[in-house]
Design a protein around this motif. Sequence first.
Motif, PDB file in Angstrom:
ATOM      1  N   THR A 119      -3.524  14.891  13.819  1.00  8.80           N
ATOM      2  CA  THR A 119      -4.046  14.431  15.101  1.00  8.80           C
ATOM      3  C   THR A 119      -5.478  14.901  15.246  1.00  8.80           C
ATOM      4  O   THR A 119      -5.864  15.957  14.724  1.00  8.80           O
ATOM      5  N   MET A 179       2.427  16.005  12.244  1.00 10.74           N
ATOM      6  CA  MET A 179       1.615  14.798  12.319  1.00 10.74           C
ATOM      7  C   MET A 179       0.145  15.193  12.449  1.00 10.74           C
ATOM      8  O   MET A 179      -0.209  16.076  13.216  1.00 10.74           O
ATOM      9  N   ASP A 219       6.741   5.204   4.044  1.00 12.64           N
ATOM     10  CA  ASP A 219       6.262   6.234   4.963  1.00 12.64           C
ATOM     11  C   ASP A 219       5.562   5.620   6.170  1.00 12.64           C
ATOM     12  O   ASP A 219       5.783   6.035   7.319  1.00 12.64           O
ATOM     13  N   ARG A 220       4.698   4.627   5.916  1.00 12.00           N
ATOM     14  CA  ARG A 220       3.954   4.013   7.019  1.00 12.00           C
ATOM     15  C   ARG A 220       4.902   3.271   7.967  1.00 12.00           C
ATOM     16  O   ARG A 220       4.729   3.306   9.194  1.00 12.00           O
ATOM     17  N   GLU A 235       8.640   5.298  14.449  1.00 13.92           N
ATOM     18  CA  GLU A 235       8.682   6.469  15.319  1.00 13.92           C
ATOM     19  C   GLU A 235       7.708   6.328  16.485  1.00 13.92           C
ATOM     20  O   GLU A 235       7.950   6.862  17.579  1.00 13.92           O
ATOM     21  N   ALA A 236       6.621   5.586  16.270  1.00 19.63           N
ATOM     22  CA  ALA A 236       5.637   5.366  17.329  1.00 19.63           C
ATOM     23  C   ALA A 236       6.034   4.220  18.255  1.00 19.63           C
ATOM     24  O   ALA A 236       5.335   3.943  19.230  1.00 19.63           O
ATOM     25  N   ARG A 273       8.003   3.983   8.531  1.00 21.59           N
ATOM     26  CA  ARG A 273       8.722   4.999   9.297  1.00 21.59           C
ATOM     27  C   ARG A 273       7.860   5.537  10.434  1.00 21.59           C
ATOM     28  O   ARG A 273       8.326   5.695  11.574  1.00 21.59           O
ATOM     29  N   ASP A 274       6.565   5.788  10.136  1.00 15.51           N
ATOM     30  CA  ASP A 274       5.656   6.277  11.179  1.00 15.51           C
ATOM     31  C   ASP A 274       5.518   5.258  12.309  1.00 15.51           C
ATOM     32  O   ASP A 274       5.492   5.618  13.489  1.00 15.51           O
ATOM     33  N   ASP A 326      -4.281   5.640  10.079  1.00 14.08           N
ATOM     34  CA  ASP A 326      -4.070   5.929   8.659  1.00 14.08           C
ATOM     35  C   ASP A 326      -4.302   4.690   7.814  1.00 14.08           C
ATOM     36  O   ASP A 326      -4.086   3.550   8.262  1.00 14.08           O
ATOM     37  N   ASP A 360      -4.762   8.331  16.172  1.00 13.67           N
ATOM     38  CA  ASP A 360      -3.672   9.221  15.755  1.00 13.67           C
ATOM     39  C   ASP A 360      -2.463   8.401  15.302  1.00 13.67           C
ATOM     40  O   ASP A 360      -1.729   8.798  14.390  1.00 13.67           O
ATOM     41  N   VAL A 361      -2.253   7.240  15.948  1.00 17.93           N
ATOM     42  CA  VAL A 361      -1.072   6.420  15.674  1.00 17.93           C
ATOM     43  C   VAL A 361      -1.326   5.395  14.581  1.00 17.93           C
ATOM     44  O   VAL A 361      -0.495   5.211  13.692  1.00 17.93           O
ATOM     45  N   THR A 401      -2.117   1.190   7.680  1.00 20.65           N
ATOM     46  CA  THR A 401      -1.293   0.971   8.865  1.00 20.65           C
ATOM     47  C   THR A 401      -1.632  -0.339   9.572  1.00 20.65           C
ATOM     48  O   THR A 401      -0.747  -1.154   9.866  1.00 20.65           O
TER      49      THR A 401
END
Length: 209
Positions: free
Chosen positions: A3, A1, A54-55, A61-62, A57-58, A19, A15-16, A22
Amino acid sequence: MRTYGQYCGIAKTLDVVGDRWTLLIVRELLALGPCRHTDLRNGLPGIASNLLVDRLRDLEEAGLVHREAAPPPVATTLFSLTGRGRELEPVLRELSRWGIPLLREPGGSDTFRTHWLDMPARALTDHRPDQPAIALQLHADGNEDLVIEVKDGSVHTHAGRVDHPTASLTGPPHLLAATLLGDLDLNAAVQQGLRLSGEREAVLRILPR
């Protein structure tokens, strides 16, 4: 990831959610509630399908987005914000407020969805909380509708239509935005092409003064 590697609340937040795309995914889920992948694609013109995957999924996960299987007959995956994800609403509200001066010119070739007015609409004030509840319907030419419901001093929004709105505003995006943001008074907006039907006073009840 990726950071920033900095022990700072702003850096950790970016960081979260820093992007590209997002925060706009969060915007869609705040405005529309649980969404299918296709709903999100419609509200994010220009995003590649694999990048959206992808976004999402991120964000899962967050701990900001939750996915669940919708019951039949829909039988599809729905994405929604978790409590932690909904805590980003005031952040987006402030970004929306900061961006008001950037909306003072027509969008030209920019794409538009009426529900993108959700955030500025939520910031409106009910100036007559003693009056009966009202429902205002906004329609930008060629787009879906946004409903603003006002009751007991609270302002709520949702995409879609109501059968008998108290008043309706229809017109190009820049006139709708300028009116909601208080940059253009209602009379001037109507003179420039905004179409008003129903009770004028109901609209004035929530417009900035």
